[in-house]
Design a protein around this motif. Structure first.
Motif, PDB file in Angstrom:
ATOM      1  N   PRO A  24       0.897  -1.298   0.061  1.00  0.00           N
ATOM      2  CA  PRO A  24      -0.051   0.003  -0.150  1.00  0.00           C
ATOM      3  C   PRO A  24       0.794   1.172  -0.173  1.00  0.00           C
ATOM      4  O   PRO A  24       2.064   1.483   0.616  1.00  0.00           O
ATOM      5  N   LEU A  25       0.487   2.361  -0.719  1.00  0.00           N
ATOM      6  CA  LEU A  25       1.281   3.638  -0.622  1.00  0.00           C
ATOM      7  C   LEU A  25       0.627   4.407   0.412  1.00  0.00           C
ATOM      8  O   LEU A  25      -0.430   4.159   1.108  1.00  0.00           O
ATOM      9  N   SER A  26       1.490   5.493   0.760  1.00  0.00           N
ATOM     10  CA  SER A  26       1.077   6.430   1.919  1.00  0.00           C
ATOM     11  C   SER A  26      -0.167   7.064   1.527  1.00  0.00           C
ATOM     12  O   SER A  26      -0.377   7.426   0.382  1.00  0.00           O
ATOM     13  N   PRO A  27      -0.838   7.553   2.647  1.00  0.00           N
ATOM     14  CA  PRO A  27      -2.120   8.068   2.494  1.00  0.00           C
ATOM     15  C   PRO A  27      -1.624   9.689   1.638  1.00  0.00           C
ATOM     16  O   PRO A  27      -2.832  10.215   1.069  1.00  0.00           O
ATOM     17  N   GLU A  28      -0.468   9.916   1.730  1.00  0.00           N
ATOM     18  CA  GLU A  28      -0.231  11.372   0.997  1.00  0.00           C
ATOM     19  C   GLU A  28       0.204  11.274  -0.388  1.00  0.00           C
ATOM     20  O   GLU A  28       0.457  12.313  -1.159  1.00  0.00           O
ATOM     21  N   HIS A  29      -0.019  10.029  -0.853  1.00  0.00           N
ATOM     22  CA  HIS A  29       0.485   9.946  -2.258  1.00  0.00           C
ATOM     23  C   HIS A  29      -0.343  10.564  -3.419  1.00  0.00           C
ATOM     24  O   HIS A  29       0.010  11.266  -4.392  1.00  0.00           O
ATOM     25  N   LYS A  83      -6.782  10.994  -1.023  1.00  0.00           N
ATOM     26  CA  LYS A  83      -7.039  11.289   0.539  1.00  0.00           C
ATOM     27  C   LYS A  83      -8.111  12.061   1.011  1.00  0.00           C
ATOM     28  O   LYS A  83      -8.843  11.569   1.754  1.00  0.00           O
ATOM     29  N   ALA A  84      -8.625  12.999  -0.009  1.00  0.00           N
ATOM     30  CA  ALA A  84      -9.692  13.870   0.680  1.00  0.00           C
ATOM     31  C   ALA A  84     -10.956  12.939   0.214  1.00  0.00           C
ATOM     32  O   ALA A  84     -11.675  12.971   1.457  1.00  0.00           O
ATOM     33  N   LEU A  85     -11.117  12.293  -0.708  1.00  0.00           N
ATOM     34  CA  LEU A  85     -12.254  11.161  -0.706  1.00  0.00           C
ATOM     35  C   LEU A  85     -12.210  10.115   0.309  1.00  0.00           C
ATOM     36  O   LEU A  85     -13.391   9.845   0.819  1.00  0.00           O
ATOM     37  N   ALA A  86     -10.996   9.608   0.719  1.00  0.00           N
ATOM     38  CA  ALA A  86     -10.747   8.698   1.650  1.00  0.00           C
ATOM     39  C   ALA A  86     -11.312   9.090   3.190  1.00  0.00           C
ATOM     40  O   ALA A  86     -11.503   8.129   3.854  1.00  0.00           O
ATOM     41  N   GLU A  87     -11.404  10.420   3.285  1.00  0.00           N
ATOM     42  CA  GLU A  87     -12.079  10.637   4.516  1.00  0.00           C
ATOM     43  C   GLU A  87     -13.405   9.928   4.973  1.00  0.00           C
ATOM     44  O   GLU A  87     -13.763   9.839   6.034  1.00  0.00           O
ATOM     45  N   LEU A 101      -5.486   2.157  -0.300  1.00  0.00           N
ATOM     46  CA  LEU A 101      -4.002   2.599  -0.485  1.00  0.00           C
ATOM     47  C   LEU A 101      -3.481   2.045  -1.565  1.00  0.00           C
ATOM     48  O   LEU A 101      -2.292   2.666  -2.196  1.00  0.00           O
ATOM     49  N   THR A 102      -3.628   0.756  -1.613  1.00  0.00           N
ATOM     50  CA  THR A 102      -2.765  -0.131  -2.611  1.00  0.00           C
ATOM     51  C   THR A 102      -3.488   0.383  -4.035  1.00  0.00           C
ATOM     52  O   THR A 102      -2.792   0.683  -5.003  1.00  0.00           O
ATOM     53  N   MET A 103      -4.769   0.474  -4.123  1.00  0.00           N
ATOM     54  CA  MET A 103      -5.494   1.166  -5.533  1.00  0.00           C
ATOM     55  C   MET A 103      -4.820   2.580  -5.836  1.00  0.00           C
ATOM     56  O   MET A 103      -4.930   2.789  -7.143  1.00  0.00           O
ATOM     57  N   GLN A 104      -4.324   3.162  -4.959  1.00  0.00           N
ATOM     58  CA  GLN A 104      -3.912   4.466  -5.448  1.00  0.00           C
ATOM     59  C   GLN A 104      -2.809   4.251  -6.744  1.00  0.00           C
ATOM     60  O   GLN A 104      -2.434   5.368  -7.305  1.00  0.00           O
TER      61      GLN A 104
END
Length: 61
Positions: free
Chosen positions: A6-11, A16-20, A34-37
């Motif tokens: 998985p990538l960082s939420p900051e990627h 990140k905004a949608l993932a709230e 995080l992996t789908m990013q």
């Protein structure tokens, strides 16, 4: 150990905004998101699908 890390939420800040949504409903963002990013269009579509499924806009509770 995951096959794809998985990538960082900051990627991707848009993801990140949608993932709230997940942080509000689950208390965390799933590693799958995080992996789908790695393909941001997929992560955004997945989050929007989950938001549509969870929306309570009908008459059925």
């Amino acid at each position: 150990m995951p096959l794809v890390t998985p990538l960082s939420p900051e990627h991707d800040l848009e993801t990140k905004a949608l993932a709230e949504f997940f942080n509000e409903t689950l208390g965390f963002c799933p590693n799958s998101v995080l992996t789908m990013q790695r393909r941001p269009a997929i992560s955004k579509a997945f989050i929007n699908l989950n938001k549509a499924v969870m929306a309570n806009e009908g008459r059925v509770t």
